[in-house]
Design an enzyme around this catalytic site. Structure first.
Site, PDB file in Angstrom:
ATOM      1  N   ALA A 102       0.714   4.697   5.001  1.00 58.83           N
ATOM      2  CA  ALA A 102       0.253   3.614   5.879  1.00 58.83           C
ATOM      3  C   ALA A 102       1.428   2.710   6.279  1.00 58.83           C
ATOM      4  CB  ALA A 102      -0.830   2.801   5.183  1.00 58.83           C
ATOM      5  N   GLY A 103       2.348   2.478   5.345  1.00 57.99           N
ATOM      6  CA  GLY A 103       3.508   1.619   5.635  1.00 57.99           C
ATOM      7  C   GLY A 103       4.351   2.198   6.771  1.00 57.99           C
TER       8      GLY A 103
ATOM      9  N   GLY B  91       0.824  -1.206   0.000  1.00 53.03           N
ATOM     10  CA  GLY B  91       0.000   0.000   0.000  1.00 53.03           C
ATOM     11  C   GLY B  91       0.857   1.254   0.000  1.00 53.03           C
ATOM     12  N   SER B  92       0.274   2.318   0.498  1.00 59.06           N
ATOM     13  CA  SER B  92       0.941   3.623   0.430  1.00 59.06           C
ATOM     14  C   SER B  92       2.082   3.730   1.450  1.00 59.06           C
ATOM     15  CB  SER B  92      -0.083   4.721   0.723  1.00 59.06           C
ATOM     16  OG  SER B  92      -0.588   4.540   2.028  1.00 59.06           O
TER      17      SER B  92
ATOM     18  N   GLU C  86       5.596  -3.186   1.134  1.00 57.35           N
ATOM     19  CA  GLU C  86       5.715  -2.923  -0.305  1.00 57.35           C
ATOM     20  C   GLU C  86       4.945  -1.627  -0.549  1.00 57.35           C
ATOM     21  OE1 GLU C  86       7.664  -5.118  -1.342  1.00 57.35           O
ATOM     22  OE2 GLU C  86       7.282  -6.779   0.026  1.00 57.35           O
TER      23      GLU C  86
HETATM   24  N1  LIG Z   1       5.219  -1.807  -3.837  1.00 57.63           N
HETATM   25  C1  LIG Z   1       4.168  -2.507  -4.171  1.00 57.63           C
HETATM   26  O1  LIG Z   1       4.239  -3.712  -4.356  1.00 57.63           O
HETATM   27  C2  LIG Z   1       2.819  -1.858  -4.341  1.00 57.63           C
HETATM   28  C3  LIG Z   1       1.874  -2.525  -5.118  1.00 57.63           C
HETATM   29  C4  LIG Z   1       0.607  -1.958  -5.276  1.00 57.63           C
HETATM   30  C5  LIG Z   1       0.306  -0.752  -4.680  1.00 57.63           C
HETATM   31  N2  LIG Z   1       1.253  -0.121  -3.952  1.00 57.63           N
HETATM   32  C6  LIG Z   1       0.955   1.192  -3.373  1.00 57.63           C
HETATM   33  O2  LIG Z   1      -0.340   1.143  -2.755  1.00 57.63           O
HETATM   34  C7  LIG Z   1      -0.954   2.422  -2.799  1.00 57.63           C
HETATM   35  C8  LIG Z   1      -2.359   2.301  -3.321  1.00 57.63           C
HETATM   36  O3  LIG Z   1      -3.093   1.425  -2.521  1.00 57.63           O
HETATM   37  P1  LIG Z   1      -4.051   1.887  -1.334  1.00 57.63           P
HETATM   38  O4  LIG Z   1      -4.500   3.276  -1.562  1.00 57.63           O
HETATM   39  O5  LIG Z   1      -5.051   0.808  -1.181  1.00 57.63           O
HETATM   40  O6  LIG Z   1      -3.047   1.886  -0.088  1.00 57.63           O
HETATM   41  P2  LIG Z   1      -3.354   2.200   1.458  1.00 57.63           P
HETATM   42  O7  LIG Z   1      -2.055   2.405   2.110  1.00 57.63           O
HETATM   43  O8  LIG Z   1      -4.375   3.252   1.611  1.00 57.63           O
HETATM   44  O9  LIG Z   1      -4.053   0.850   2.010  1.00 57.63           O
HETATM   45  C9  LIG Z   1      -3.439  -0.417   1.877  1.00 57.63           C
HETATM   46  C10 LIG Z   1      -4.015  -1.364   2.927  1.00 57.63           C
HETATM   47  O10 LIG Z   1      -3.594  -0.983   4.231  1.00 57.63           O
HETATM   48  C11 LIG Z   1      -4.716  -0.750   5.098  1.00 57.63           C
HETATM   49  N3  LIG Z   1      -4.305   0.338   5.981  1.00 57.63           N
HETATM   50  C12 LIG Z   1      -4.347   1.670   5.742  1.00 57.63           C
HETATM   51  N4  LIG Z   1      -3.800   2.338   6.777  1.00 57.63           N
HETATM   52  C13 LIG Z   1      -3.396   1.402   7.679  1.00 57.63           C
HETATM   53  C14 LIG Z   1      -2.737   1.464   8.951  1.00 57.63           C
HETATM   54  N5  LIG Z   1      -2.369   2.621   9.503  1.00 57.63           N
HETATM   55  N6  LIG Z   1      -2.468   0.307   9.595  1.00 57.63           N
HETATM   56  C15 LIG Z   1      -2.809  -0.876   9.041  1.00 57.63           C
HETATM   57  N7  LIG Z   1      -3.438  -0.994   7.846  1.00 57.63           N
HETATM   58  C16 LIG Z   1      -3.720   0.128   7.176  1.00 57.63           C
HETATM   59  C17 LIG Z   1      -5.858  -0.442   4.147  1.00 57.63           C
HETATM   60  O11 LIG Z   1      -7.100  -0.693   4.760  1.00 57.63           O
HETATM   61  C18 LIG Z   1      -5.543  -1.356   2.968  1.00 57.63           C
HETATM   62  O12 LIG Z   1      -5.977  -2.672   3.213  1.00 57.63           O
HETATM   63  C19 LIG Z   1      -0.036   3.272  -3.677  1.00 57.63           C
HETATM   64  O13 LIG Z   1       0.766   4.055  -2.859  1.00 57.63           O
HETATM   65  C20 LIG Z   1       0.803   2.242  -4.416  1.00 57.63           C
HETATM   66  O14 LIG Z   1       2.031   2.716  -4.866  1.00 57.63           O
HETATM   67  C21 LIG Z   1       2.492  -0.647  -3.751  1.00 57.63           C
END
Ligand SMILES: NC(=O)c1ccc[n+]([C@@H]2O[C@H](COP(=O)([O-])OP(=O)(O)OC[C@H]3O[C@@H](n4cnc5c(N)ncnc54)[C@H](O)[C@@H]3O)[C@@H](O)[C@H]2O)c1
Ligand SMILES: O=CCC[C@H](NC(=O)CCC(=O)O)C(=O)O
EC number: 1.2.1.71
Length: 471
Positions: free
Chosen positions: A211-212, A207-208, A230
């Protein structure tokens, strides 16, 4: 989304098409722990057999699965089909990866007995998924986790719960016990609960960076939990001299606008040497003006669909204006193409004269162009980011690519190929804000099991040669 329900909205129509209850984190963890010993004790060959059955289930359901992904994300059906294909292919790749990267080794040494290296599962893994690849990317954590003997609680993105549910049903259709892999419907709150729960042994997140980083911070005092992050990128694509203008433009378009720019590996910055600038910008504009943006099932099939929702579309349009206000020059405006729906035109602006370029991941079809004098300046510009996921060089000679490869800080470095479309048979991850040095894809095996070193003898055989009194 209410306190108890999550609703999924089809981006291309704005219609609600799925709703479900938010899951109970404690109950899911209890079930996962109960299933753990039984799953971990099964012979590896059995777990592998289950994964192959899962691949077959997905194959049987390939059409409805692709249709669901296309509906829920808005990506074109042709692209959703490639996602389903990646889910199937992940199984054989992960089986090979487990053997190659985490297999057992015996090291013979007669005097000291036998030395062995074997691997154990971590335990209960929480997999947190993103919306842009709602099946393929979480599956890239789930399959290697299960092969290694872990149990999994998968929490799909709150924006793609239906795909998450479908994926887990395919595991169950393969007769993998319900507690071994579960789908937990929820949003960030349930994600946080899972991350912080003392009975969760690992957190595999895609994810983003925002959040990471929050997850990393939360786990700072729990060094024993395995954490794979990731995250996103602010990926550069650099253009040097090339006679192949149309191919270069097509590679740039694929990098920047595939999936409406909603790929972590999408090119966000096009860095062009002065001598190529006019020709490249013109070629990209020409090709971009022909891209079909339409709903996922349209005929002819579109190049790209909408972004995930109206809020994201608004944010991207606002970002486009904000960049202009900070000195960027529009080359292709970002336009809303359908009233009330998140369809965006591919957009491009020249950011060369901005006072300060913002190092942000703008997750949509928005490309910033930077004109540079020469290759040295291009490399400096490409590295001017805290992220480090992917980077591509277009044109130049082999020695230029060698320099590019040596100088660029990223986990994926390509030549005359797009920044995206990475192979599952290679490691997939980045540095800086893009990841925590636990690449996924082929190297996912590494974070799904921990190594145990043993020295072994059938009988005790030891003597103390020094420091004993006469006896
Ligand atoms: N490097 C990679 O492999 C990869 C692949 C695909 C997407 N991404 C990234 O993902 C992002 C898009 O996806 P998104 O908007 O769904 O990401 P996001 O970070 O908003 O959410 C990802 C997941 O994390 C959960 N989440 C959010 N905040 C959290 C927290 N504080 N603690 C625990 N869990 C939490 C969400 O509910 C969701 O299931 C972009 O930044 C993109 O670059 C990275
Ligand atoms: O959105 C981010 C990743 C998209 C995709 N990467 C992969 O599919 C990696 C391979 C794998 O994890 O198996 C891309 O690079 O386009």
């Amino acid at each position: 989304m209410s306190d108890t329900q999550i609703v999924s909205i089809e981006p291309a129509t704005g219609k609600e098409f799925w709703s479900g209850s938010i899951g109970n984190v404690d109950a899911a963890i209890e079930q996962s722990r109960e299933a753990l010993a039984g799953w971990a004790r099964r012979p590896l060959a059995q777990r592998i057999e289950f994964m192959r059955r899962f691949a077959n289930e997905v194959r049987k359901q390939a059409d409805p699965f692709a249709e669901l992904i296309a509906r829920e994300t808005g990506k074109p059906l042709w692209e959703a089909r490639t996602e389903v294909e990646a889910v199937i292919n992940k199984v054989e790749i992960s089986i090979t990866a487990y053997a190659e990267r985490t297999g057992n080794k015996k090291l013979d040494s007669a005097l000291q007995g036998t030395a062995a290296v074997r691997h154990k599962p971590h335990g209960v893994m929480a997999v947190l998924g993103p919306y842009n690849f709602p099946a393929h990317l979480p599956n890239g954590h789930i399959v290697p986790s299960l092969i290694a003997g872990n149990t999994v609680i998968f929490k799909p993105s709150e924006r793609t719960p239906a795909t998450g549910e479908f994926l887990v049903k395919c595991f169950h259709a393969a007769e993998i016990p319900a507690g071994v892999v579960q789908c937990l419907i929820g949003g960030p709150e349930e994600g946080k609960e899972l991350v912080g729960h003392w009975l969760v042994d690992g957190v595999l997140f895609t994810g983003s960076a925002r959040a990471g980083i929050a997850i990393n911070r939360k786990l700072a005092s729990e060094p024993g939990k395995i954490v794979a992050l990731e995250m996103g990128g602010n990926n550069p694509i650099v253009v040097l001299d090339t006679p192949k203008l149309e191919d270069a433009a097509a590679t740039i378009i694929q990098s920047a606008y595939t999936s409406a720019g909603q790929r972590c590996t999408a090119a966000r910055r096009l860095i062009v040497v002065d001598s190529m600038y006019d020709q490249i910008v013109e070629a990209v504009k020409n090709l971009a003006s022909r891209l079909i943006v339409d709903e996922p099932f349209a005929d002819p099939q579109p190049f790209m669909g909408p972004v995930i929702d109206n809020e994201t579309a608004d944010l991207l349009c606002d970002s486009f204006v904000a960049l202009m206000n900070r000195g960027a020059t529009p080359l292709m405006h970002m336009r809303r193409l359908k009233e009330g729906l998140p369809f965006l035109s591919p957009a491009m602006l020249d950011a060369t004269d901005m006072n300060e370029r913002l190092d942000l991941e703008l997750f949509g079809p928005l490309l910033q162009v930077i004109r540079v004098r020469d290759f040295d300046e291009a490399i400096k510009e490409a590295n001017a980011t805290r992220y480090g996921l992917s980077a591509s060089l277009i044109g130049g000679q082999p020695r230029d690519f060698e320099t590019f490869w040596n100088e660029i800080r990223a986990g994926i470095i390509n030549w005359n190929r797009p920044t995206n479309g990475a192979s599952s048979a290679a490691p997939f991850g980045g540095i800086g804000l893009s990841g925590n040095h636990r690449p996924a894809a082929f190297y996912a095996a590494d974070y799904c099991a921990y190594p145990v070193a043993s020295t072994e003898m059938a009988q005790p055989r030891a003597s103390i040669g020094i420091g004993l009194s006469e006896g």
